[in-house]
Design an enzyme around this catalytic site. Structure first.
Site, PDB file in Angstrom:
ATOM      1  N   LYS A   5       0.823  -1.217   0.000  1.00  0.00           N
ATOM      2  CA  LYS A   5       0.000   0.000   0.000  1.00  0.00           C
ATOM      3  C   LYS A   5       0.856   1.266   0.000  1.00  0.00           C
ATOM      4  O   LYS A   5       0.581   2.194  -0.745  1.00  0.00           O
ATOM      5  CB  LYS A   5      -0.919   0.053   1.229  1.00  0.00           C
ATOM      6  CG  LYS A   5      -1.973  -1.034   1.280  1.00  0.00           C
ATOM      7  CD  LYS A   5      -2.927  -0.809   2.437  1.00  0.00           C
ATOM      8  CE  LYS A   5      -2.236  -0.793   3.795  1.00  0.00           C
ATOM      9  NZ  LYS A   5      -1.671  -2.100   4.191  1.00  0.00           N
ATOM     10  N   ARG A   8      -9.337   1.479   9.193  1.00  0.00           N
ATOM     11  CA  ARG A   8      -8.948   0.098   9.470  1.00  0.00           C
ATOM     12  C   ARG A   8      -9.951  -0.604  10.366  1.00  0.00           C
ATOM     13  O   ARG A   8      -9.790  -1.803  10.650  1.00  0.00           O
ATOM     14  CB  ARG A   8      -7.588   0.078  10.179  1.00  0.00           C
ATOM     15  CG  ARG A   8      -6.404  -0.103   9.274  1.00  0.00           C
ATOM     16  CD  ARG A   8      -5.164  -0.153  10.155  1.00  0.00           C
ATOM     17  NE  ARG A   8      -4.117  -0.910   9.541  1.00  0.00           N
ATOM     18  CZ  ARG A   8      -2.999  -0.359   9.043  1.00  0.00           C
ATOM     19  NH1 ARG A   8      -2.803   0.936   9.091  1.00  0.00           N
ATOM     20  NH2 ARG A   8      -2.087  -1.118   8.511  1.00  0.00           N
ATOM     21  N   ARG A  11      11.836  -6.837   4.577  1.00  0.00           N
ATOM     22  CA  ARG A  11      11.867  -5.414   4.939  1.00  0.00           C
ATOM     23  C   ARG A  11      12.508  -5.224   6.324  1.00  0.00           C
ATOM     24  O   ARG A  11      13.197  -4.242   6.565  1.00  0.00           O
ATOM     25  CB  ARG A  11      10.445  -4.840   4.935  1.00  0.00           C
ATOM     26  CG  ARG A  11      10.423  -3.337   5.126  1.00  0.00           C
ATOM     27  CD  ARG A  11       9.044  -2.755   4.917  1.00  0.00           C
ATOM     28  NE  ARG A  11       8.139  -3.068   6.015  1.00  0.00           N
ATOM     29  CZ  ARG A  11       6.852  -2.747   6.030  1.00  0.00           C
ATOM     30  NH1 ARG A  11       6.312  -2.127   4.993  1.00  0.00           N
ATOM     31  NH2 ARG A  11       6.096  -3.048   7.052  1.00  0.00           N
ATOM     32  N   ARG A  62      12.432  -1.894  10.793  1.00  0.00           N
ATOM     33  CA  ARG A  62      11.230  -1.390  11.465  1.00  0.00           C
ATOM     34  C   ARG A  62      10.934  -2.247  12.683  1.00  0.00           C
ATOM     35  O   ARG A  62      10.927  -3.471  12.597  1.00  0.00           O
ATOM     36  CB  ARG A  62      10.051  -1.429  10.478  1.00  0.00           C
ATOM     37  CG  ARG A  62       9.485  -0.052  10.202  1.00  0.00           C
ATOM     38  CD  ARG A  62       8.409  -0.127   9.170  1.00  0.00           C
ATOM     39  NE  ARG A  62       7.163  -0.699   9.680  1.00  0.00           N
ATOM     40  CZ  ARG A  62       6.020  -0.619   9.035  1.00  0.00           C
ATOM     41  NH1 ARG A  62       5.946   0.009   7.870  1.00  0.00           N
ATOM     42  NH2 ARG A  62       4.937  -1.160   9.542  1.00  0.00           N
ATOM     43  N   ARG A  93       0.084  -8.692  13.361  1.00  0.00           N
ATOM     44  CA  ARG A  93      -0.492  -7.694  12.453  1.00  0.00           C
ATOM     45  C   ARG A  93      -1.396  -8.344  11.408  1.00  0.00           C
ATOM     46  O   ARG A  93      -2.426  -7.792  11.029  1.00  0.00           O
ATOM     47  CB  ARG A  93       0.622  -6.871  11.806  1.00  0.00           C
ATOM     48  CG  ARG A  93       1.159  -5.800  12.776  1.00  0.00           C
ATOM     49  CD  ARG A  93       2.563  -5.364  12.434  1.00  0.00           C
ATOM     50  NE  ARG A  93       2.690  -4.827  11.099  1.00  0.00           N
ATOM     51  CZ  ARG A  93       3.802  -4.921  10.362  1.00  0.00           C
ATOM     52  NH1 ARG A  93       4.864  -5.533  10.821  1.00  0.00           N
ATOM     53  NH2 ARG A  93       3.837  -4.387   9.177  1.00  0.00           N
TER      54      ARG A  93
HETATM   55  P1  ADP Z   1       1.305  -2.200   8.088  1.00  0.00           P
HETATM   56  O1  ADP Z   1       0.103  -2.002   7.216  1.00  0.00           O
HETATM   57  O2  ADP Z   1       2.460  -2.798   7.327  1.00  0.00           O
HETATM   58  O3  ADP Z   1       1.023  -2.908   9.385  1.00  0.00           O
HETATM   59  P2  ADP Z   1       1.364   0.646   8.721  1.00  0.00           P
HETATM   60  O4  ADP Z   1       2.564   1.499   8.564  1.00  0.00           O
HETATM   61  O5  ADP Z   1       0.189   0.955   7.888  1.00  0.00           O
HETATM   62  O6  ADP Z   1       1.900  -0.814   8.509  1.00  0.00           O
HETATM   63  O7  ADP Z   1       0.889   0.673  10.249  1.00  0.00           O
HETATM   64  C1  ADP Z   1       1.805   0.408  11.299  1.00  0.00           C
HETATM   65  C2  ADP Z   1       1.092   0.448  12.654  1.00  0.00           C
HETATM   66  O8  ADP Z   1       0.506   1.751  12.881  1.00  0.00           O
HETATM   67  C3  ADP Z   1      -0.074  -0.517  12.837  1.00  0.00           C
HETATM   68  O9  ADP Z   1       0.346  -1.817  13.199  1.00  0.00           O
HETATM   69  C4  ADP Z   1      -0.850   0.194  13.953  1.00  0.00           C
HETATM   70  O10 ADP Z   1      -0.244   0.002  15.217  1.00  0.00           O
HETATM   71  C5  ADP Z   1      -0.721   1.660  13.609  1.00  0.00           C
HETATM   72  N1  ADP Z   1      -1.837   2.138  12.740  1.00  0.00           N
HETATM   73  C6  ADP Z   1      -1.723   2.599  11.470  1.00  0.00           C
HETATM   74  N2  ADP Z   1      -2.927   2.957  10.978  1.00  0.00           N
HETATM   75  C7  ADP Z   1      -3.833   2.702  11.955  1.00  0.00           C
HETATM   76  C8  ADP Z   1      -5.244   2.834  12.056  1.00  0.00           C
HETATM   77  N3  ADP Z   1      -6.000   3.302  11.043  1.00  0.00           N
HETATM   78  N4  ADP Z   1      -5.851   2.479  13.228  1.00  0.00           N
HETATM   79  C9  ADP Z   1      -5.134   2.023  14.247  1.00  0.00           C
HETATM   80  N5  ADP Z   1      -3.802   1.854  14.213  1.00  0.00           N
HETATM   81  C10 ADP Z   1      -3.142   2.179  13.085  1.00  0.00           C
END
Ligand code: ADP
Length: 191
Positions: A14, A89, A128, A134, A145
């Site tokens: 994404k 989400r 990654r 990360r 996740r």
């Molecule tokens: P990925 O999709 O690879 O898990 P992201 O960078 O999109 O990585 O998100 C990393 C973390 O940020 C998530 O695991 C969560 O803890 C937090 N996060 C991101 N977006 C949201 C959201 N919309 N609601 C709640 N937590 C979020």
């Protein structure tokens, strides 16, 4: 003038595609994960609040995430369009986004889902981890996740499909191939 949401499990690509589509469409790519990570790195109050959730692979509470996005979407660069990467989400976040858009007299135009099977996702995220370090890319957290996505976010696919907004795109293949599929799903000419 595009208002677009990208859905898809962790590792589907994404973030990469959001940046490429942002250049193509001339609207900002807004990644909630990037914003949270930047706040953690800068040791802001928001960063201190969200750090433990990020490191555990759990979702940040909706109240915190919703307030953050509300503020971000009110910035001038997002008024005429945006690509949301990582938001909404949860069904609560869907309602909140509906609310923000309705208040602004705006509408979501597209929801694009990027798909990939779990083995490929875990392979990409493990790679990654080696490249970027990360803190949420460890094996146990990656698994968490994926589970949280399946429980909380996968149901959003149905919600947006019922609204007739959803297009699903295969996330396997070269980055440029996936971009071309997304562009086609938006009904735009290629190139
Ligand atoms: P990925 O999709 O690879 O898990 P992201 O960078 O999109 O990585 O998100 C990393 C973390 O940020 C998530 O695991 C969560 O803890 C937090 N996060 C991101 N977006 C949201 C959201 N919309 N609601 C709640 N937590 C979020």
């Amino acid at each position: 003038m595009t208002r677009l949401v990208l859905l898809g499990p962790p590792g589907a690509g994404k973030g990469t595609q959001a940046k490429l589509l942002s250049e193509r469409l001339g609207v900002p790519a807004i990644s909630t994960g990037d914003i949270f990570r930047a706040n953690v790195a800068d040791k802001t109050e928001l960063g201190r609040t969200v750090e433990e959730y990020l490191n555990a692979g759990k979702y940040v509470p909706d109240s915190v995430t919703n307030a953050m996005v509300r503020e971000r979407l009110a910035q001038p660069d997002a008024v005429d369009g945006f690509i949301l990467d990582g938001y909404p989400r949860t069904t609560d976040q869907v309602r909140e986004l509906d609310d923000m858009l309705a208040a602004a007299g705006a509408k979501l135009e597209h929801v694009l889902e990027i798909t990939a099977d779990v083995d490929e996702l875990v392979r990409r995220l493990t790679r990654r981890a080696l490249e970027q370090g990360r803190s949420d890319d460890t094996e146990a957290v990656i698994r968490t996740r994926q589970e949280v996505y399946a429980e909380q976010t996968a149901p959003l696919v149905k919600v947006y499909a019922e609204r007739g907004l959803l297009r699903s795109v295969d996330g396997l293949g070269e980055i440029s191939e996936v971009t071309a599929r997304l562009v086609a799903a938006l009904g735009l000419p290629n190139g």
